[in-house]
Design an enzyme around this catalytic site. Structure first.
Site, PDB file in Angstrom:
ATOM      1  N   LYS A  17       0.945  -1.094   0.260  1.00 36.69           N
ATOM      2  CA  LYS A  17      -0.115  -0.321  -0.245  1.00 36.69           C
ATOM      3  C   LYS A  17       0.817   1.235   0.243  1.00 36.69           C
ATOM      4  O   LYS A  17       1.673   1.659   0.083  1.00 36.69           O
ATOM      5  CB  LYS A  17      -0.836  -0.222   1.147  1.00 36.69           C
ATOM      6  N   GLY A 110       4.901  -4.732   3.553  1.00 33.11           N
ATOM      7  CA  GLY A 110       4.663  -5.934   3.159  1.00 33.11           C
ATOM      8  C   GLY A 110       4.414  -7.024   4.343  1.00 33.11           C
ATOM      9  O   GLY A 110       3.702  -7.947   3.776  1.00 33.11           O
ATOM     10  N   ASP A 145      -1.877  -2.584  10.181  1.00 29.56           N
ATOM     11  CA  ASP A 145      -2.063  -2.029   8.741  1.00 29.56           C
ATOM     12  C   ASP A 145      -2.429  -3.220   7.527  1.00 29.56           C
ATOM     13  O   ASP A 145      -2.769  -3.537   7.231  1.00 29.56           O
ATOM     14  CB  ASP A 145      -0.763  -1.967   7.860  1.00 29.56           C
TER      15      ASP A 145
HETATM   16  O1  C5P Z   1      -0.149  -1.730  15.034  1.00 27.90           O
HETATM   17  P1  C5P Z   1       1.478  -1.754  14.310  1.00 27.90           P
HETATM   18  O2  C5P Z   1       2.304  -3.186  15.364  1.00 27.90           O
HETATM   19  O3  C5P Z   1       1.691  -1.644  12.635  1.00 27.90           O
HETATM   20  O4  C5P Z   1       1.951  -1.000  15.084  1.00 27.90           O
HETATM   21  C1  C5P Z   1       4.059  -0.733  15.213  1.00 27.90           C
HETATM   22  C2  C5P Z   1       3.851   0.694  15.962  1.00 27.90           C
HETATM   23  O5  C5P Z   1       4.312   1.840  15.676  1.00 27.90           O
HETATM   24  C3  C5P Z   1       3.121   0.756  17.354  1.00 27.90           C
HETATM   25  O6  C5P Z   1       4.115  -0.087  18.544  1.00 27.90           O
HETATM   26  C4  C5P Z   1       3.455   2.355  17.427  1.00 27.90           C
HETATM   27  O7  C5P Z   1       4.678   2.258  18.119  1.00 27.90           O
HETATM   28  C5  C5P Z   1       2.970   2.938  16.142  1.00 27.90           C
HETATM   29  N1  C5P Z   1       2.173   3.122  16.106  1.00 27.90           N
HETATM   30  C6  C5P Z   1       1.778   4.153  16.044  1.00 27.90           C
HETATM   31  N2  C5P Z   1       0.128   4.779  16.447  1.00 27.90           N
HETATM   32  C7  C5P Z   1      -0.280   3.873  15.151  1.00 27.90           C
HETATM   33  C8  C5P Z   1       0.160   3.080  13.982  1.00 27.90           C
HETATM   34  C9  C5P Z   1       1.329   2.661  14.798  1.00 27.90           C
HETATM   35  O8  C5P Z   1       2.192   4.565  16.944  1.00 27.90           O
HETATM   36  N3  C5P Z   1      -1.699   3.832  14.340  1.00 27.90           N
END
Ligand code: C5P
Length: 311
Positions: A17, A110, A145
């Site tokens: 994306k 990815g 994502d």
């Molecule tokens: O949800 P995901 O595991 O992909 O997120 C990875 C990191 O990205 C989270 O631990 C956080 O630090 C940051 N993040 C965030 N706010 C979001 C999505 C991700 O701070 N909306």
């Protein structure tokens, strides 16, 4: 009497994306940020083949260097398979063969695409037959994502980016992607944004508690007009990503000097996504950037979300 045999291999595909718009709200107590984003799924895809097995394992191939990827329980695809097994009480495992084409730690989702395709492939392989809503619920547990990699197309994401609503979009957009030879950590880029906001709290407006996608973005997507979209591309993570990796600024400049309508850091970077006016200018841009020794691929969007290719 004939009974239909359970499949031995299921092939699923999910897209990478580009966030054509990403606004980030203030840091919340759970360590996340509320965002408002417009996602577009693009034609760089992850191909996941789920093969019947007694335990859980993963191997990689593909057009990107996969040597640094973990193959144990920390891998998001293995997490997706084990989560589905736990949720459904399935007692065996799966071997996942993943062909990666989306840059790793590149800001294009990815790993999330691997997880989304794995959920779908294993659900079909194991005959666990969860509903779309149930699979989306598991996707949300795996990462912010992952739901979008599952649904694909064009969508607005709020909350952590995982609360999706479809957006109307017309036509195909032409992208040229400059891949970096390194990855960037999403939490590091978010933290850099928080530090920047703390340092300059006297001089900048506080982050909106609940950011929104600008209406100009929705209009440009609805019109299918790359010139309009180029005017409104925006990513709050771009400044912190450039702060951490300043050389990316010259990549953006180079693309814009060579006919891109606009260049933007994709997600938390380091991939730079250039929007081109049409296929011809995308091809010209690809040649110019390749001549400057950048690693470049072309992609179009929007494309479908995760789906079964072959059983
Ligand atoms: O949800 P995901 O595991 O992909 O997120 C990875 C990191 O990205 C989270 O631990 C956080 O630090 C940051 N993040 C965030 N706010 C979001 C999505 C991700 O701070 N909306």
């Amino acid at each position: 009497m004939t009974t239909s045999a359970a499949p031995k291999v299921v092939h699923a595909r999910a897209p990478g994306k580009i966030n054509v718009f990403l606004k980030v709200g203030a840091l919340l107590e759970d360590g996340y940020h509320d965002v408002a984003t417009a996602f577009q799924a693009v034609s760089l895809t992850e191909e996941v083949r789920a093969v019947a097995a007694d335990d859980f394992s993963v191997s990689f191939s593909g057009s990107v260097d996969t040597s640094g990827l973990s193959t144990d329980g920390t891998n998001l695809a293995i997490k997706a398979a084990t989560l589905l097994a736990r949720r459904t009480g399935y007692r065996k495992g799966v071997h996942l063969e993943i062909e990666k084409n989306v840059p790793i730690a590149g800001g294009m989702g990815g790993g999330s695409a691997d997880a989304a395709a794995t959920l779908l492939a294993c659900d079909t392989l194991w005959g666990t037959d969860l509903s779309r809503e149930e699979l989306l619920d598991l996707a949300t547990q795996l990462g912010s994502d992952v739901p979008f990699a599952f649904t694909g197309g064009t969508a607005i994401g709020t909350g952590r980016g995982d609360q999706l609503s479809p957006a109307l979009a017309k036509g195909q957009f032409q992208w040229v992607l400059a891949l970096a030879g390194f990855g960037m950590s999403t939490p590091d880029v978010y933290s850099e944004l928080d530090r920047h906001r703390d340092r300059h709290s006297q001089d900048i407006f506080p982050a909106q508690p609940q950011p929104q996608v600008d209406t100009g973005v929705l209009q440009a997507l609805r019109a299918g007009d790359p010139h309009m979209l180029a005017e409104v591309l925006h990513n709050d993570l771009q400044a912190p990503a450039l702060h951490l990796e300043p050389q990316l600024a010259s990549v953006i400049e180079l693309g814009e000097e060579n006919g891109a309508l606009a260049g933007i850091i994709s997600g938390s970077g380091p991939t730079v996504a250039f929007l081109a006016a049409d296929l011809d200018s995308a091809l010209e841009l690809q040649i110019a950037l390749s001549a400057a020794r950048l690693t470049v691929v072309r992609a179009t969007g929007p494309v479908h979300g995760a789906r079964i290719v072959n059983v």
